[in-house]
Design an enzyme around this catalytic site. Structure first.
Site, PDB file in Angstrom:
ATOM      1  N   GLU A 146       0.845  -1.194   0.000  1.00  0.00           N
ATOM      2  CA  GLU A 146       0.000   0.000   0.000  1.00  0.00           C
ATOM      3  C   GLU A 146       0.879   1.242   0.000  1.00  0.00           C
ATOM      4  O   GLU A 146       1.559   1.529   0.976  1.00  0.00           O
ATOM      5  CB  GLU A 146      -0.919   0.000   1.229  1.00  0.00           C
ATOM      6  CG  GLU A 146      -1.762   1.271   1.326  1.00  0.00           C
ATOM      7  CD  GLU A 146      -2.509   1.395   2.651  1.00  0.00           C
ATOM      8  OE1 GLU A 146      -2.783   0.370   3.300  1.00  0.00           O
ATOM      9  OE2 GLU A 146      -2.798   2.548   3.039  1.00  0.00           O
TER      10      GLU A 146
ATOM     11  N   ARG B  67       0.702  10.352   0.310  1.00  0.00           N
ATOM     12  CA  ARG B  67       1.034  11.414   1.268  1.00  0.00           C
ATOM     13  C   ARG B  67       2.316  12.121   0.909  1.00  0.00           C
ATOM     14  O   ARG B  67       2.771  12.986   1.645  1.00  0.00           O
ATOM     15  CB  ARG B  67       1.199  10.823   2.672  1.00  0.00           C
ATOM     16  CG  ARG B  67      -0.069  10.267   3.234  1.00  0.00           C
ATOM     17  CD  ARG B  67       0.154   9.794   4.663  1.00  0.00           C
ATOM     18  NE  ARG B  67      -0.756   8.712   4.953  1.00  0.00           N
ATOM     19  CZ  ARG B  67      -0.640   7.881   5.972  1.00  0.00           C
ATOM     20  NH1 ARG B  67       0.356   8.008   6.818  1.00  0.00           N
ATOM     21  NH2 ARG B  67      -1.508   6.925   6.148  1.00  0.00           N
TER      22      ARG B  67
ATOM     23  N   LYS C 244     -11.087  -1.561   6.425  1.00  0.00           N
ATOM     24  CA  LYS C 244      -9.899  -1.299   7.246  1.00  0.00           C
ATOM     25  C   LYS C 244     -10.417  -0.779   8.595  1.00  0.00           C
ATOM     26  O   LYS C 244     -11.232   0.149   8.616  1.00  0.00           O
ATOM     27  CB  LYS C 244      -9.067  -0.229   6.518  1.00  0.00           C
ATOM     28  CG  LYS C 244      -8.028   0.486   7.334  1.00  0.00           C
ATOM     29  CD  LYS C 244      -7.200   1.380   6.417  1.00  0.00           C
ATOM     30  CE  LYS C 244      -6.357   2.357   7.219  1.00  0.00           C
ATOM     31  NZ  LYS C 244      -5.286   2.945   6.392  1.00  0.00           N
TER      32      LYS C 244
HETATM   33  C1  3PG Z   1      -2.220   4.125   7.867  1.00  0.00           C
HETATM   34  O1  3PG Z   1      -2.033   5.039   7.108  1.00  0.00           O
HETATM   35  O2  3PG Z   1      -2.919   3.158   7.578  1.00  0.00           O
HETATM   36  C2  3PG Z   1      -1.633   4.219   9.217  1.00  0.00           C
HETATM   37  O3  3PG Z   1      -1.126   5.483   9.445  1.00  0.00           O
HETATM   38  C3  3PG Z   1      -0.590   3.208   9.471  1.00  0.00           C
HETATM   39  O4  3PG Z   1      -0.490   3.140  10.827  1.00  0.00           O
HETATM   40  P1  3PG Z   1       0.904   2.803  11.563  1.00  0.00           P
HETATM   41  O5  3PG Z   1       1.884   3.820  11.055  1.00  0.00           O
HETATM   42  O6  3PG Z   1       0.584   2.977  13.017  1.00  0.00           O
HETATM   43  O7  3PG Z   1       1.260   1.395  11.195  1.00  0.00           O
END
Ligand code: 3PG
Length: 201
Positions: free
Chosen positions: A34, A38, A121
């Site tokens: 994924e 960003r 999700k």
């Molecule tokens: C996302 O974008 O799905 C989350 O920010 C990922 O979360 P994590 O950085 O706590 O794994």
């Protein structure tokens, strides 16, 4: 969601790092990637990662139909969003794009089911109440399956994966920021992927 126990959530600033990182993750046993929208480089990162044999590349942080179009044009094979909006869901369904929208409560799940979706999700997984919360939210929805993401680590992932309603976890822990000036630590990324890929479901 069934191809690997963990989907790495990737925030990559430099498209030159994309293919090596994807290759390390695939070699470690995590083919589903994924790429979050960003960073300015994200769409180029998707294009680069798609050239890596075995990689299945999707876009994350897709917030609206405009971003969906960009992500699909770059070749994204699936779409992840932190939340669930009708405009994004309808656009993704119309485009035939697999969508994993974020949900945080029962009403979100019901809106998703109304739209014809049943894979979600759970976000932000730990901050939103953790395993106890997802168990309670999932209980009335036997048809729904979840990918918890947000605050999950290698050591907590196994407990999430033990839930019947959880098909996989998402997380950013696999790819570190990389030391200043140096590129990504590919050996560490492959090792982290190998540990994550070995998690039982
Ligand atoms: C996302 O974008 O799905 C989350 O920010 C990922 O979360 P994590 O950085 O706590 O794994």
């Amino acid at each position: 969601m069934r191809m690997a126990p963990v989907i790495p959530v990737l925030v990559i600033e430099d498209a030159a790092h994309a293919a090596p990182i994807a290759a390390a993750l695939v070699a470690g046993g995590l083919p589903v990637l994924e790429v979050t929208l960003r960073t300015a480089a994200a769409l180029d990162v998707i294009r680069e990662m798609k050239r890596v044999p075995g990689a299945i590349v999707g876009a994350g942080t897709v917030l609206n139909p405009h971003a969906l179009d960009d992500a699909l044009e770059a070749g994204s094979e699936f779409i992840v969003s932190p939340g669930l909006t009708e405009s994004l869901a309808k656009a993704a369904i119309a485009a035939g794009a697999p969508l994993l929208p974020g949900i945080a409560n029962a009403s979100d799940v019901m809106r998703g089911l109304d739209l014809g979706l049943d894979r979600f999700k759970f976000f932000p997984a730990e901050a939103n109440g953790g395993i106890a919360a997802l168990k309670a939210i999932a209980a009335p929805f036997g048809m729904a399956r979840f990918c918890p993401t947000g605050g999950i680590t290698q050591s907590s992932a196994a407990n999430w994966l033990a839930l019947d309603a959880v098909l996989c976890c998402g997380g950013s822990w696999l790819v570190g920021a990389g030391k200043d000036g140096a590129g990504p630590d590919l050996a560490a990324i492959e090792a982290a992927a190998r540990s994550a890929a070995a998690l039982a479901r």
